[in-house]
Write a protein that holds these residues in place. Sequence first.
Motif, PDB file in Angstrom:
ATOM      1  N   SER A 132       0.766  -1.324  -0.005  1.00 22.35           N
ATOM      2  CA  SER A 132      -0.158   0.056  -0.045  1.00 22.35           C
ATOM      3  C   SER A 132       0.608   1.303   0.007  1.00 22.35           C
ATOM      4  O   SER A 132       0.362   2.400  -0.421  1.00 22.35           O
ATOM      5  CB  SER A 132      -0.850  -0.033   1.236  1.00 22.35           C
ATOM      6  N   THR A 167      -4.394   0.669  -3.938  1.00 26.07           N
ATOM      7  CA  THR A 167      -4.927   0.083  -2.506  1.00 26.07           C
ATOM      8  C   THR A 167      -6.060   0.891  -2.166  1.00 26.07           C
ATOM      9  O   THR A 167      -7.283   0.261  -1.917  1.00 26.07           O
ATOM     10  CB  THR A 167      -3.903   0.579  -1.527  1.00 26.07           C
ATOM     11  N   TYR A 196      -2.804   1.238   3.539  1.00 29.65           N
ATOM     12  CA  TYR A 196      -3.919   0.058   3.668  1.00 29.65           C
ATOM     13  C   TYR A 196      -4.925   0.179   4.709  1.00 29.65           C
ATOM     14  O   TYR A 196      -5.934   0.071   4.416  1.00 29.65           O
ATOM     15  CB  TYR A 196      -3.037  -1.117   4.123  1.00 29.65           C
ATOM     16  N   SER A 225      -7.344   2.773   3.743  1.00 26.91           N
ATOM     17  CA  SER A 225      -8.214   2.389   2.779  1.00 26.91           C
ATOM     18  C   SER A 225      -9.419   1.322   3.363  1.00 26.91           C
ATOM     19  O   SER A 225     -10.502   1.277   2.679  1.00 26.91           O
ATOM     20  CB  SER A 225      -7.611   1.408   1.557  1.00 26.91           C
TER      21      SER A 225
END
Length: 286
Positions: free
Chosen positions: A34, A41, A95, A98
């Motif tokens: 990521s 991502t 990450y 997200s």
Amino acid sequence: LCDVRDFDRINSIINESKPDFIFHLAAQPLVRLSYKDPLETFSVNALGSANILESLRNLEKKVNVVMITSDKAYDNVEWEWGYRESDKLGGKDPYSASKGMAELVIRSYHSSYFSSQESNVRIGVSRAGNVIGGGDWASDRIIPDCMKAWSEENIVKIRNPVATRPWQHVLEPLSGYLTQALALERSNELNGEAFNFGPPSDQNHSVEDLILEMSNHWEKVKWESVTPDSSMHEAGLLKLNCDKAIHFLNWQPTLSFEETVKFTVDWYRAYYNSPENILKISLAQL
């Protein structure tokens, strides 16, 4: 197969198949990747989730949807107690962010379109702890990294051996997802609810604990600690509180930490020693 970011294809698949259940697990699942590609991502994890939910808006049949996000969706401040489903979401790395974004998308669609008693779409959110088990060949993950290195009698490099995680065998959260889906099918009361799936919060173990336990089932274990990349944030402590799943879903983990590690190492041993029998051991573990 299709890209979860392809709305037209996703929409076509869902409306043609008219599913009774949907389990959304498609993701870019790696923290370090990521950092290298944050846009991919964000688009896979957030927009991909939106595509699934948007495709359900005009579906004229009952469907139960379990959206799997991650324990990394929590804004982890590394406190000593386990995160509850009502705790703040967020994340420092792309990450984790997200997954927090995906949670906001899910909450928005549920509140805007699927929250009424008459809705034919019922949504559940699942946040699983650190999953390990056979069949994982992803790059930059501790179990496949160890198995690949040790199968060739090489040394595996470990970034943060004191980091503590809620390790669990892959079969544990899978049983949770199925249980949650069945609960959605039976009642509208859990529509829109999130659930943690992980080991008891007092059974977290460090990366070093994991490696030492693996050494009980694999010969010639070699590893060394290396300095982590300071430009990439990596949490040292993460715990989950799974009381909600235990109370409302009557779900609980069944494997101890030692059994979890043995199941995992046994699968890879079978793969390297007799790959033609890998289906047999997979079914036996199931």
